[in-house]
Design an enzyme around this catalytic site. Structure first.
Site, PDB file in Angstrom:
ATOM      1  CB  ILE A   8     -11.600  -7.131   4.761  1.00  0.00           C
ATOM      2  CG1 ILE A   8     -12.666  -7.190   5.864  1.00  0.00           C
ATOM      3  CG2 ILE A   8     -10.224  -6.839   5.360  1.00  0.00           C
ATOM      4  CD1 ILE A   8     -12.501  -8.383   6.799  1.00  0.00           C
ATOM      5  CB  THR A  33     -10.901  -8.081  -1.681  1.00  0.00           C
ATOM      6  OG1 THR A  33     -10.304  -7.044  -0.903  1.00  0.00           O
ATOM      7  CG2 THR A  33     -12.416  -7.993  -1.560  1.00  0.00           C
ATOM      8  CG  ASP A  55      -5.129  -3.295  -8.480  1.00  0.00           C
ATOM      9  OD1 ASP A  55      -4.997  -2.383  -7.639  1.00  0.00           O
ATOM     10  OD2 ASP A  55      -4.341  -3.459  -9.422  1.00  0.00           O
ATOM     11  CG  ASN A  82      -5.404  -4.473   5.763  1.00  0.00           C
ATOM     12  OD1 ASN A  82      -4.677  -4.164   6.701  1.00  0.00           O
ATOM     13  ND2 ASN A  82      -5.081  -5.450   4.896  1.00  0.00           N
ATOM     14  CE1 TYR A 147       2.635   2.837   5.153  1.00  0.00           C
ATOM     15  CE2 TYR A 147       3.878   3.344   7.148  1.00  0.00           C
ATOM     16  CZ  TYR A 147       2.826   2.695   6.517  1.00  0.00           C
ATOM     17  OH  TYR A 147       1.978   1.913   7.240  1.00  0.00           O
ATOM     18  CE  LYS A 151      -0.834   3.539   5.908  1.00  0.00           C
ATOM     19  NZ  LYS A 151      -2.092   2.823   5.579  1.00  0.00           N
ATOM     20  CB  VAL A 180       2.078  -5.164  12.780  1.00  0.00           C
ATOM     21  CG1 VAL A 180       1.263  -6.456  12.783  1.00  0.00           C
ATOM     22  CG2 VAL A 180       1.286  -4.037  13.420  1.00  0.00           C
ATOM     23  CB  THR A 182       2.660  -8.159   8.613  1.00  0.00           C
ATOM     24  OG1 THR A 182       3.228  -6.908   8.202  1.00  0.00           O
ATOM     25  CG2 THR A 182       1.707  -7.941   9.783  1.00  0.00           C
TER      26      THR A 182
END
Length: 276
Positions: A8, A33, A55, A82, A147, A151, A180, A182
């Site tokens: 991950i 990670t 990285d 992710n 962005y 995506k 979300v 975060t």
């Protein structure tokens, strides 16, 4: 039977951390990670969790973590791409170098990891690649070109991958969260605060500053563990769907892409005129 293993990326906080915890709770061996292992040191205290510096823009980091998985567990059952970030700005105010970095992390990073694990999944005849996309991978809004562009690219690459690896017993799944709660939002705001503005797009910046929704928060935002549970489902399902939207907001926003462009343009025009 030995536990299944998952790699991950971006586990320092938010969705990545919640995903690592969800897989650990489900009995997986987790390779968690982050660029700075100090950020995930507490995860390393859990049984069956190995922490690694990674990285996603560094080829040697990618090789090191994959080689460690093969050396210690001799299997790679799931990859969760992710790690990523967002920057928001009108196209004219976005430097080309910034766009390159957006793609370096959000597109080329997942490609590096996927390319590294696929030979081993093919040899095993099974595996799952889960790519974290977003509703921004299905619909683009003002200021979100960089962005959303990254995506959109990730979605296209994952669609191609799904068809390419199906015959090898490998699944490729897109998880598409809506807003979300975060630190993702904090970084987006920091990127915006330091940006030189032309003054030609003040209506956009007014909208951006008035609504955290553009940067991932706001009303209807879900918690990271909801997304993590969806990612875990994608890894555990025998025949996962190609796309897994997460949250009510995601479902509604994805449907907006089927509206006529004239209606979407009218809504954006109304917001722009109200704030101009």
């Amino acid at each position: 039977m030995r536990p299944e293993t998952v790699l991950i990326t971006g586990c320092s906080s938010g969705i990545g951390r919640a995903t690592a915890e969800a897989f650990l709770d489900d009995g997986w061996t987790v390779y968690a990670t982050a660029r700075d292992t100090d950020d995930i040191a507490d995860l390393g205290e859990r049984e069956d969790c190995r922490i690694n510096a990674l990285d996603v823009t560094d080829d040697s980091d990618v090789r090191n973590v994959v080689n460690r998985m093969l050396r210690q567990d001799d299997r790679i059952d799931c990859l969760v791409n992710n790690a990523g970030y967002a920057q928001f700005a009108p196209t004219e105010e976005l430097e080309t170098e910034e766009l390159e970095q957006q793609f370096e992390v959000n597109v080329y990073g997942p490609h590096r990891l996927t390319k590294a694990v696929l030979p081993h999944m093919r040899e095993a005849g099974e595996g799952t690649v889960v790519n974290l996309s977003s509703v921004a991978g299905r619909i683009s809004m003002p200021g979100g070109g960089a962005y959303s562009g990254s995506k959109f690219a990730l979605e296209a690459m994952t669609d191609a991958l799904r068809w390419e690896v199906e015959g090898h017993g490998i699944d490729a799944v897109l998880v598409e969260p809506g807003p979300v709660e975060t630190k993702f939002t904090e970084r987006a705001n920091e990127e915006a605060d330091g940006r030189e503005r032309t003054g030609a797009y003040d209506w956009f910046w007014s909208l951006f500053e008035d609504s955290d929704t553009l940067a991932g928060g706001g009303p209807g935002a879900i918690q990271p563990d909801v997304v993590a549970d969806c990612i875990l489902d994608a890894a555990n399902l025998t025949d996962p769907p190609a796309r897994m939207p997460v949250g009510t907001g995601a479902g509604l926003l994805v449907k907006a892409r089927f509206l006529p462009d004239s209606l979407v343009d009218a809504a954006i025009r109304f917001a722009r005129n109200r704030l101009a």
